[in-house]
Scaffold this active site. Structure first.
Site, mmCIF file in Angstrom:
data_model
loop_
_atom_site.group_PDB
_atom_site.id
_atom_site.type_symbol
_atom_site.label_atom_id
_atom_site.label_comp_id
_atom_site.label_asym_id
_atom_site.label_seq_id
_atom_site.Cartn_x
_atom_site.Cartn_y
_atom_site.Cartn_z
ATOM 1 N N TYR A 184 -43.485 47.976 1.383
ATOM 2 C CA TYR A 184 -43.159 46.629 1.927
ATOM 3 C C TYR A 184 -44.538 46.637 3.189
ATOM 4 C CZ TYR A 184 -41.709 43.546 5.924
ATOM 5 O OH TYR A 184 -42.482 42.611 6.640
ATOM 6 N N GLY B 163 -36.968 29.427 5.908
ATOM 7 C CA GLY B 163 -36.708 30.730 6.190
ATOM 8 C C GLY B 163 -36.736 30.698 7.967
ATOM 9 N N THR C 229 -46.681 43.100 10.131
ATOM 10 C CA THR C 229 -45.095 44.015 10.640
ATOM 11 C C THR C 229 -45.494 45.013 10.991
ATOM 12 O OG1 THR C 229 -42.937 44.504 9.712
ATOM 13 C CG2 THR C 229 -45.035 44.322 8.529
ATOM 14 N N TRP D 203 -38.617 43.458 14.046
ATOM 15 C CA TRP D 203 -36.924 43.142 14.556
ATOM 16 C C TRP D 203 -37.127 41.805 14.489
ATOM 17 C CZ3 TRP D 203 -35.188 48.153 17.271
ATOM 18 C CH2 TRP D 203 -35.249 48.977 16.654
#
Length: 280
Positions: free
Chosen positions: A124, A10, A100, A149
């Site tokens: 999420y 990723g 996150t 972000w």
């Protein structure tokens, strides 16, 4: 140092691969090599390789899709990290796990710090918070990094989406009432390496860009920089819109701005890092 990297292909994983110290012994695994939701597979590879540090860059990041694909999101974002934490505990390894800003609901008028209580507004965020809790329960000294972000020269991200849309659309509408801190994946990778070297590092850390902007302001910065090299971008008009008028399946926190009580010396100067994406 012996390091097991999951999610190696990723955007964060690839950024880590670009920056790993030459003297570290690395085992890099994508989902094809290691399914972190498979407890037996995780335990088998950790016992065989015996890492000193496990870096988990694997994640389910499709925010809207997670609303309906809940089982898979929970497996990857919660059960998988728990499996890694359990295996790390067994061999005495440290775990660095990425979380996150979406664990917060966005209602706080000031930036979020590590001690603020999570309260996600979408599935999420809920799955990532569940992952945090499971990791901490299994391995209390694990390192959990909340970031936001994320963009890079790799994979899918907001920067690449804006540039792709600009190739076919003359007008782009971008949300202007959600604020956050863009983070360059390369800088996040360097922060992970620094924390891996710190034998005293443990617990939750916030790591993100040094300047807060809205998505609209982020887009303006992208086009301002890139249009100097791609003149066609100068004709693209970017219009601000509200979250309410921009239909999305999952709710978003309006305030995703985070600061750290613990890592003031580690931050991402994201606008300068955009040049790395441009030159890739």
């Amino acid at each position: 140092m012996r390091v097991l990297l999951t999610g190696a292909y990723g955007q964060l994983g690839r950024s880590l691969l670009d920056r790993f110290p030459a003297d570290w012994v690395l085992l890099a695994c994508g989902s094809a090599e290691l399914d972190i939701t498979n407890r037996a597979a995780v335990e088998r590879i950790v016992r065989r390789f015996r890492p000193q540090v496990i870096m988990n860059a694997a994640a389910y990041t499709a925010v809207d899709k997670a609303e309906t694909d809940r089982i898979r999101a929970m497996k990857i974002n919660a059960i998988g990290p728990e499996n890694l934490a359990r295996a790390a505990r067994e061999v005495g390894a440290q775990l660095i796990h990425i979380s996150t800003d979406y664990v917060f609901d966005g209602s706080k008028p000031t930036p979020y710090i590590e001690s603020d209580a999570p309260c996600p507004v979408n599935f999420y965020g809920l799955s990532k918070w569940e992952g945090e809790k499971r990791v901490q329960a299994m391995l209390p000294r694990a390192i959990i990094i909340r970031t936001s972000w994320v963009f890079s020269e790799y994979g899918n991200n907001f920067v690449k989406t804006m540039l792709r849309l600009a190739q076919t659309q003359q007008t782009l509408r971008v949300v202007n009432d959600q604020r956050g801190c863009p983070t360059y994946a390369g800088d996040l990778a360097q922060a992970m390496i620094a924390l891996a070297r710190d034998v005293h590092a443990a617990g939750i850390y916030h790591y993100c860009g040094d300047k807060a902007v809205s998505w609209y302001e982020f887009a303006q910065t992208i086009f301002s920089l890139f249009s100097g090299y791609y003149p066609a971008l100068r004709s693209v008009e970017v219009l601000p819109v509200t979250t309410a008028s921009y239909k999305q399946q999952a709710s978003r926190p309006l305030n995703s701005v985070m600061v750290s009580e613990r890592t003031a010396h580690l931050y991402s100067c994201w606008d300068k890092a955009l040049e790395n994406v441009m030159s890739a």
